[in-house]
Design a protein around this motif. Structure first.
Motif, PDB file in Angstrom:
ATOM      1  N   ASN B 283       0.829  -1.206   0.000  1.00  0.00           N
ATOM      2  CA  ASN B 283       0.000   0.000   0.000  1.00  0.00           C
ATOM      3  C   ASN B 283       0.859   1.249   0.000  1.00  0.00           C
ATOM      4  O   ASN B 283       0.674   2.165  -0.788  1.00  0.00           O
ATOM      5  N   GLU B 284       1.826   1.238   0.910  1.00  0.00           N
ATOM      6  CA  GLU B 284       2.677   2.411   1.069  1.00  0.00           C
ATOM      7  C   GLU B 284       3.545   2.611  -0.164  1.00  0.00           C
ATOM      8  O   GLU B 284       3.727   3.729  -0.643  1.00  0.00           O
ATOM      9  N   ILE B 285       4.048   1.492  -0.681  1.00  0.00           N
ATOM     10  CA  ILE B 285       4.872   1.568  -1.894  1.00  0.00           C
ATOM     11  C   ILE B 285       4.052   2.147  -3.033  1.00  0.00           C
ATOM     12  O   ILE B 285       4.500   3.022  -3.773  1.00  0.00           O
ATOM     13  N   PHE B 286       2.799   1.670  -3.131  1.00  0.00           N
ATOM     14  CA  PHE B 286       1.938   2.153  -4.201  1.00  0.00           C
ATOM     15  C   PHE B 286       1.743   3.656  -4.097  1.00  0.00           C
ATOM     16  O   PHE B 286       1.906   4.396  -5.065  1.00  0.00           O
ATOM     17  N   ILE B 287       1.429   4.106  -2.888  1.00  0.00           N
ATOM     18  CA  ILE B 287       1.198   5.544  -2.702  1.00  0.00           C
ATOM     19  C   ILE B 287       2.448   6.341  -3.065  1.00  0.00           C
ATOM     20  O   ILE B 287       2.397   7.356  -3.753  1.00  0.00           O
ATOM     21  N   LYS B 288       3.590   5.803  -2.638  1.00  0.00           N
ATOM     22  CA  LYS B 288       4.837   6.495  -2.937  1.00  0.00           C
ATOM     23  C   LYS B 288       5.061   6.583  -4.451  1.00  0.00           C
ATOM     24  O   LYS B 288       5.401   7.648  -4.982  1.00  0.00           O
ATOM     25  N   VAL B 289       4.856   5.460  -5.129  1.00  0.00           N
ATOM     26  CA  VAL B 289       5.075   5.419  -6.580  1.00  0.00           C
ATOM     27  C   VAL B 289       4.142   6.388  -7.287  1.00  0.00           C
ATOM     28  O   VAL B 289       4.547   7.137  -8.176  1.00  0.00           O
ATOM     29  N   VAL B 290       2.899   6.388  -6.853  1.00  0.00           N
ATOM     30  CA  VAL B 290       1.916   7.240  -7.522  1.00  0.00           C
ATOM     31  C   VAL B 290       2.224   8.713  -7.276  1.00  0.00           C
ATOM     32  O   VAL B 290       2.097   9.547  -8.166  1.00  0.00           O
ATOM     33  N   GLU B 291       2.660   9.009  -6.050  1.00  0.00           N
ATOM     34  CA  GLU B 291       2.958  10.405  -5.733  1.00  0.00           C
ATOM     35  C   GLU B 291       4.138  10.915  -6.535  1.00  0.00           C
ATOM     36  O   GLU B 291       4.203  12.085  -6.892  1.00  0.00           O
ATOM     37  N   GLU B 292       5.062  10.009  -6.815  1.00  0.00           N
ATOM     38  CA  GLU B 292       6.203  10.431  -7.622  1.00  0.00           C
ATOM     39  C   GLU B 292       5.751  10.664  -9.056  1.00  0.00           C
ATOM     40  O   GLU B 292       6.288  11.399  -9.790  1.00  0.00           O
TER      41      GLU B 292
END
Lengths: 389, 292
Positions: B283-292
């Motif tokens: 979940n956190e990885i996804f959010i990070k990737v999307v935010e980038e």
């Protein structure tokens, strides 16, 4: 390649056991029978129970016969009110020039009027033709017993009877009936599975074509079963009554019957494929029925212009109706049954029907594939054209 | 290793709206593969293309080394996201019919699976009489009853209570051990974290992450602290972001933060019952990737 048979079997079994199906199939004829049959039955029994006794008042002094003769109207009226006679009629003095007859009865005009008039007519004729021989009297009473003959191109004559026309009318009736009922089943079947999402599961196992073919045959068979049951019930009722005599006089030619079955099945499949295609596009079954209505109306068109088709089979409109797949079954059977059709026309129309079934299935499959899973959204015409390409 | 699914450069748009953009991934034979992403990312569209329910606008899909969908449909089992079964049909009749459509009708297998799923006593009930969770289990049985090579499960856990969730998870893992290839599509990313070997992560129709779960996680470093505590968390030095839910928290640390300092800082105001330094959740990885 036998998956479509599995689907057809399932659709048939699943739908034939529906409460709605059983209710409509057996409830509707029963209801119709009650509505049509009861009044007929009631009047019939009321006529049957009541004997007709007729009296007359003759002011000319020339008439005699097996009716009760009354010297004056007052006496006759009294007997009528007392119920000794059911009817009496007055022959006025100037009957010879006017032909006027006054008929009195205790009841208002009923269905037995014709029978009464017939009796009186016989009585009058017997008297008017007094002195002529019996044969002549019979001829005057019944001057024409008709038989029609038509000459074909080769100058051969064939005896005409009503059976050809009757068969084409019966054909048209059952054809329209089957299309109406089956289109209902097909539309509901497709729309319902779209709504309850079974479609997706089915399509993960079979191709769109197999699914559509299975549905057309399975649900089509459901509609045909219903029509077959109605037909059998109808024949059973008809053959038990006075209509049986009429049916006996109809000679059904075997080739016509074969053509009729061929056109029925092919024409039916054309409509069934169209209905399945509509089911794929429609979002609700009501919407589907509205679109389907346009096609069934086109199918019924030959009935509306039957006069033109039969009298001018070579006109452009008759030609179009003979070959256009939606109208050709009824048009061609009408023309075959009345004899004014050429063999190549029959062959052509059958080929066109068969080809159009294949084309329509193909188009329906394409539309099916493109629009099936777009839940709740109806494609526009331009989108449909795009899918078909 | 042989590939069960090969998706290369697949795109699909509906009404000139691009739903899937140039997607490529493979699934190896016997693998449990996760197709993850939020709702509306295009997961279901990809699955429908795998099943040949809809066709891609461009790109190629090969299932079991065949580009011909008619050849492979019998070898695929499918649990759709939107459940669909005949409501008036009995459980066993539904299973037998759907099995027949896969050319593999096995009542024995169906009964066996019903028993396994604790549904045997309901076999003669109509689908409409069953609860949502029960229907879900029937649908799963329908997907695996014909012994498929490839099993595609779209949101298999939605609507299940914890007991049934466990049952279904065990079943999936067991099928994986039997050598079946399994594709799980879900927006509940953490659910598949421990089940899937590899994942393909989607966002707005495009692929954002692809590879083995351990590899992806290590790529993002051990910068996360899983914490269970009683008390209060006040601004702790070295923590970039914190997701707190009740007595549980997920803290994402700054790049050079010292975990020992963070532990001390927390211990000042709260009792700690668990402190684990780990990779971030998917979940956190996804959010990070999307935010980038």
């Amino acid at each position: 390649m036998t998956k479509w048979i599995t689907i057809a079997k399932h659709e048939f079994a699943y739908n034939v056991l529906r409460k709605e199906f059983l209710f409509v199939t057996f409830g509707l004829p029963l209801f119709m029978l009650l509505i049509i049959g009861l009044p007929v039955l009631l009047t019939a029994s009321s006529i049957g129970n009541q004997d007709i006794t007729i009296g007359y008042v003759d002011k000319t002094g020339n008439f005699e016969g097996n009716f009760t003769n009354y010297p004056g109207e007052d006496l006759a009226k009294k007997d009528l009110i007392d119920g000794k006679i059911t009817h009496f009629f007055v022959i006025p003095a100037d009957y010879g020039t006017t032909g006027k007859i006054e008929i009195f009865s205790a009841k208002k005009l009923s269905m037995s009027t014709r029978a009464i008039e017939g009796e009186i007519k016989g009585f009058l004729l017997d008297n008017l033709l007094k002195g002529d021989n019996k044969e002549k009297v019979e001829r005057v009473k019944n001057p024409i017993k008709s038989e029609y003959f038509t000459l074909n191109e080769n100058g051969e004559s064939g005896k005409d009877d009503l059976s050809g026309l009757l068969i084409s009318i019966a054909f048209a009736f059952f054809f329209m009936l089957s299309i109406f009922t089956s289109s209902n089943f097909l539309l509901q079947g497709v729309v319902e599975e779209k709504e309850n999402r079974v479609m997706e599961i089915l399509l993960s196992s079979v191709s769109h074509r197999e699914l559509l073919t299975g549905k057309v045959f399975g649900l089509g068979a459901v509609g045909l079963t219903q029509v077959f049951i109605w037909q059998s019930l109808g024949i059973a009722i008809l053959s038990s009554g006075p209509v049986a005599l009429l049916l006996k006089s109809i000679s059904i030619s075997i080739p016509l019957l074969i053509f009729a079955s061929g056109y029925f099945i092919l024409g039916y499949l054309v409509f069934a494929c169209i209905m399945a295609g509509i089911g794929a596009v429609a979002t609700t079954s009501r919407e589907g029925q509205q679109i389907a209505g346009i096609f069934t109306m086109i199918g019924a068109m030959p009935l509306i212009i039957s006069q033109l088709i039969l009298s001018k089979p070579d006109s452009i409109i008759s030609m179009i109706f003979s070959y256009f797949p939606l109208t050709s079954p009824i048009t061609m059977i009408m023309r075959i049954s009345t004899g004014n059709v050429k063999y190549y026309e029959v062959v052509m129309s059958l080929i066109i029907l068969t080809v159009s079934i294949l084309v329509i299935i193909e188009l329906s499959v394409k539309i099916f594939r493109a629009s099936l899973l777009m839940y709740g959204k109806k494609p526009t015409i331009s989108e449909l054209i795009k899918y078909v390409r | 290793m042989e590939k069960t699914v090969e998706v290369s450069h697949v795109s699909k748009s509906f009404n000139s709206q691009s739903v899937v953009k140039d997607i490529s991934f493979d699934i190896a034979q016997g693998e449990i593969f996760g197709l993850i992403g939020p709702n509306g990312a295009g997961k279901t569209t990809i699955i429908r293309m795998l099943l040949d329910i809809i066709r891609p606008d461009s790109g190629e899909i090969k299932i079991l080394s065949s580009g011909q969908p008619e050849e492979t449909k019998d070898m695929i089992g499918y649990l759709p996201e939107e459940r669909g079964l005949y409501r008036r049909l009995t459980v066993i009749d539904s299973l037998v019919y759907l099995g027949a459509l896969k050319n593999k009708q096995s009542k024995t297998k169906a009964l066996e699976l019903l028993e396994r799923m604790e549904m045997l006593q309901h076999k003669d009930k109509k689908l409409s009489e069953l609860s949502k969770g029960m229907q879900q289990k029937i649908q799963l049985i329908a997907a695996i009853c014909h012994d498929p090579q490839l099993i595609i499960l779209d949101e298999p856990f939605s609507g299940l209570d914890p007991v049934n969730m466990k049952l279904v998870k065990e079943m999936i893992l067991e099928l994986g051990k039997e050598g079946k290839t399994i594709l799980i599509s879900t927006h509940m990313m953490d659910q598949v974290e421990r089940m899937c070997g590899r994942i393909f992560m989607m966002h707005r129709g495009g692929g954002v992450l692809y590879g083995s779960v351990t590899e992806i996680k290590s790529r993002f470093g051990k910068n996360t602290v899983f914490l269970e505590f009683e008390g209060e968390l006040k601004n702790i030095p070295g923590v970039k972001k914190s997701n707190i839910s009740g007595n549980y928290a997920e803290l994402i640390l700054e790049d050079r933060a010292d975990t020992q300092e963070v532990l001390k800082a927390i211990a000042r105001d709260a009792r700690i019952s668990r402190f684990e330094v780990s990779s971030p959740s998917l979940n956190e990885i996804f959010i990070k990737v999307v935010e980038e």
